[in-house]
Design a protein around this motif. Structure first.
Motif, mmCIF file in Angstrom:
data_model
loop_
_atom_site.group_PDB
_atom_site.id
_atom_site.type_symbol
_atom_site.label_atom_id
_atom_site.label_comp_id
_atom_site.label_asym_id
_atom_site.label_seq_id
_atom_site.Cartn_x
_atom_site.Cartn_y
_atom_site.Cartn_z
ATOM 1 N N TYR A 173 -8.162 0.120 -6.487
ATOM 2 C CA TYR A 173 -7.602 -0.480 -5.417
ATOM 3 C C TYR A 173 -8.591 -0.750 -4.441
ATOM 4 O O TYR A 173 -8.146 -1.778 -3.787
ATOM 5 C CB TYR A 173 -6.495 0.805 -5.028
ATOM 6 C CG TYR A 173 -5.865 0.378 -3.826
ATOM 7 C CD1 TYR A 173 -4.634 -0.435 -3.932
ATOM 8 C CD2 TYR A 173 -5.935 0.867 -2.439
ATOM 9 C CE1 TYR A 173 -3.852 -1.039 -2.935
ATOM 10 C CE2 TYR A 173 -5.017 0.692 -1.543
ATOM 11 C CZ TYR A 173 -4.013 -0.271 -1.721
ATOM 12 O OH TYR A 173 -3.248 -0.864 -0.725
ATOM 13 N N SER A 230 0.771 -1.130 -0.002
ATOM 14 C CA SER A 230 0.051 0.106 0.271
ATOM 15 C C SER A 230 0.925 1.225 0.087
ATOM 16 O O SER A 230 0.404 2.330 -0.706
ATOM 17 C CB SER A 230 -0.937 -0.022 1.161
ATOM 18 O OG SER A 230 -0.412 0.669 2.258
ATOM 19 N N ASN A 281 -8.146 -4.600 -2.783
ATOM 20 C CA ASN A 281 -7.769 -4.358 -1.627
ATOM 21 C C ASN A 281 -8.779 -5.146 -0.588
ATOM 22 O O ASN A 281 -8.350 -6.136 0.083
ATOM 23 C CB ASN A 281 -7.683 -3.012 -1.337
ATOM 24 C CG ASN A 281 -7.137 -2.880 0.326
ATOM 25 O OD1 ASN A 281 -6.014 -3.144 0.632
ATOM 26 N ND2 ASN A 281 -7.814 -2.222 0.911
ATOM 27 N N HIS A 321 1.603 1.852 -3.513
ATOM 28 C CA HIS A 321 0.509 2.240 -4.224
ATOM 29 C C HIS A 321 0.118 3.656 -4.047
ATOM 30 O O HIS A 321 -0.026 4.314 -5.030
ATOM 31 C CB HIS A 321 -0.861 1.328 -3.935
ATOM 32 C CG HIS A 321 -0.788 0.119 -4.727
ATOM 33 N ND1 HIS A 321 -1.090 -0.057 -5.872
ATOM 34 C CD2 HIS A 321 -0.529 -1.247 -4.385
ATOM 35 C CE1 HIS A 321 -1.086 -1.281 -6.463
ATOM 36 N NE2 HIS A 321 -0.594 -1.993 -5.373
ATOM 37 N N LEU A 341 -3.347 -6.169 -8.459
ATOM 38 C CA LEU A 341 -2.304 -5.214 -7.704
ATOM 39 C C LEU A 341 -1.271 -4.975 -8.253
ATOM 40 O O LEU A 341 -0.630 -4.191 -8.210
ATOM 41 C CB LEU A 341 -2.335 -5.779 -6.213
ATOM 42 C CG LEU A 341 -3.387 -5.704 -5.235
ATOM 43 C CD1 LEU A 341 -3.118 -6.452 -3.929
ATOM 44 C CD2 LEU A 341 -3.438 -4.041 -4.818
#
Lengths: 494, 100
Positions: free
Chosen positions: A351, A315, A355, A318, A398
């Motif tokens: 996302y 994360s 996620n 990201h 991802l």
């Protein structure tokens, strides 16, 4: 002429009230749930609050959609399509969290009304944060968003790890907000105590830059540090892996999506509008942070054994990509040009599903009494083929592998950044996302090419099934629906 | 009238004492107090600049910050109590289960 106090109060109460109908509805309902609502539900029936909260969130979705578009409260708050789009992401993420938490709370026998009210309070903070157009409202909605999350992280108060994570998050969060408020006070002083409004600052700061350059620079950098802590970019990311690891898994999923979406949108607005005319002060710092997040996040994720820690580092990476979108808000075009933010919205939208899908599967496995280590995914494909397939979809998305939505959103973001001339950063982004494929594929390797020893097949419960299927469908159909998605994104304008 | 530079000097001094306290001291309660010091440094700035410009916006902001500080302390102390019940300590160095 300045409007009189009574006049302003009248405007705030009657004309501007519809702008904040969704957050105020949430605050009102959450307060009523605490008292007298909780007295009406007997101690062993607390799980009913879950369904009630889901209904409330459904109503909130409706209220967010029908909010009128304009600014109000003396230009401190503003609703437009862009804001609504981010508010929708936050609300959907909260709804998914409530659905996801039910099973875990059942298992721990920890259903209380406080869990749900804290979620509603933090959501109201996020909705306000999305609409904030003034440093004052920005600061307070950030705090309203953050305070309930500190508690939620330490929610299982007989688990040492949870409390430690909560304390750690609280200390760093409070520290960063202290830095931010000092930065805001410096900026307020640099403009001669005249304005804290984003639009006002964008012109006032240029003038102040000549007279009080140091104050402006320090103020902007302090706000940058404070916001960077909130969205967790390198070098202000230290808390992320620990807190993600220690928090209850549904809350981890929540923290990785909703508050992040709201905070990064606020980030884009502060730097895209208020500090937009003084790019020399902050552009370099932000470029450095974006590059460092992409590199460090992906490299550190390589050596993680725990699934939650791996996703925490991913994360961070990201968010590094999302910073690229904030940077590619073209400073040469007018203030209203937000195409970078459109690609940001698309990225967060994608996302959200990848996620939540991944965390839903981790929560489900934890509920079955299994660990969250990557080794624990060994042979998942034999035990439940659909679950393993869905997990593979989320991980590949991802990583940004073509036919999935993750590729689509990443592609648009990188293309945007390239067009704006961030060549080096885009090259780093592409290279690091190739690195990220390595650790995502590592998990897939465990699921498909290792055999599980002596574990029975897994049966999914209905809630997890629905959540995972919806997420998987979104991830799969992302590209076939791309035309439709681009239409939507096109409509998202200020 | 006290000059603005003097106020700025004092507030930045308070702010850096606060930052140093957070970074150096290891007791949770003292860290909490240092964070309060940082917030109050900002408050001093806000009030001084509001006074200088003759508007009340900054003063209202300072009042709100005080309210927020109270809420933050409530949450922080609750977390400290929860930690103390589990571990019998409020030293930041003992929060080490999750390192790595």
């Amino acid at each position: 002429m300045m409007p009189s106090f009574v006049q302003s109060l009248w405007t705030a109460l009657w004309q501007d009230a519809p702008l904040v109908q969704a957050p105020f509805f949430l605050i009102g309902i959450a307060s009523l749930m605490l008292w007298p609502g909780d007295l009406l539900i007997p101690r062993d029936q607390k799980r009913r609050w879950s369904l009630f909260t889901q209904i409330i969130l459904g109503i909130t979705l409706y209220l967010v959609v029908v909010t009128p578009h304009r600014s109000g409260f003396s230009n401190m708050f503003r609703i437009d399509t862009m804001t609504q789009a981010f508010q929708l992401i936050c609300t959907v993420a909260t709804l998914a969290t409530v659905v996801l938490s039910k099973k875990l709370l059942d298992l721990m026998n920890e259903h209380t009304v406080e869990f749900y009210t804290l979620l509603l309070f933090t959501l109201s903070g996020m909705l306000l944060l999305c609409g904030a157009t003034d440093l004052v409202t920005l600061y307070f909605s950030i705090e309203l968003m953050a305070l309930p999350i500190y508690v939620l992280v330490g929610y299982f108060r007989d688990q040492e790890r949870g409390i430690e994570a909560g304390v750690k998050y609280f200390l760093l969060g409070a520290f960063s907000s202290g830095i931010m408020i000092y930065g805001i006070s410096l900026l307020y002083g640099a403009t001669g105590g005249t304005t804290t409004n984003f639009e006002g600052l964008s012109t006032a700061l240029v003038a102040a830059m000549d007279a009080r350059g140091t104050m402006v620079t320090l103020g902007v950098l302090m706000v940058l540090v404070g916001m960077a802590f909130k969205v967790a970019v390198v070098p202000f990311h230290m808390w992320t892996p620990d807190v993600y690891d220690g928090a209850p898994t549904p809350i981890t999923a929540f923290m990785a999506s909703a508050p992040k979406a709201a905070a990064i949108f606020a980030f884009a607005k502060v730097f895209g509008v208020a500090f937009h005319n003084i790019p020399n002060v902050w552009t370099f710092g932000m470029e450095y942070m974006a590059a460092a997040s992409m590199i460090l996040g992906n490299v550190a994720a390589l050596r993680q054994q725990s699934m939650k820690r791996m996703l925490a580092y991913s994360s961070i990476a990201h968010v590094g990509y999302m910073m690229l979108a904030i940077l590619s808000n073209d400073p040469n075009l007018s203030i209203r040009s937000f195409s970078g933010v459109q690609s940001l919205w698309l990225y967060i939208f994608a996302y959200l599903f990848m996620n939540f899908g991944a965390f839903a599967i981790i929560t489900f496995l934890q509920g079955k009494g299994e660990g969250e280590r990557i080794d624990d995914f060994r042979g998942l494909s034999q035990r439940n083929p659909w679950l393993a397939f869905a997990m593979m979809l989320f991980l590949l998305s991802l990583a940004g592998i073509p036919p999935l939505i993750g590729f689509f959103s990443k592609f648009i973001l990188f293309k945007m950044a390239l067009e704006r001339g961030f060549v080096v950063l885009t090259v780093i982004a592409v290279l690091t996302s190739a690195v990220s494929a390595y650790y995502y594929l590592g998990v897939i390797n465990q699921m498909y090419f290792r055999s599980s020893t002596g574990k029975d097949s897994l049966k999914m419960d209905r809630m997890t099934g629905v959540l995972v299927s919806v997420c998987a469908l979104m991830v799969l159909l992302g590209v076939s629906a791309s035309g439709w998605l681009i239409d939507i994104v096109d409509k998202i304008k200020l | 009238m006290i000059s603005l530079n003097l106020v700025l000097f004092i507030s930045s001094l308070m702010f850096f004492i606060g930052v140093a306290g957070v970074l150096i001291r290891r007791n949770l309660l003292i860290i909490l107090m240092s964070i309060e010091l940082m917030l109050n440094a900002a408050n001093l700035n806000l009030i001084a600049f509001a006074r200088q410009s003759g508007t009340v916006d900054g003063q209202a902001f300072a009042l709100l910050v005080m309210g927020f500080a109270a809420a933050e302390v409530a949450v922080g102390l609750a977390l400290a109590v929860a930690l103390y019940r589990r571990k019998d300590t409020v030293q930041a160095d003992d929060i080490n289960l999750l390192n790595g």
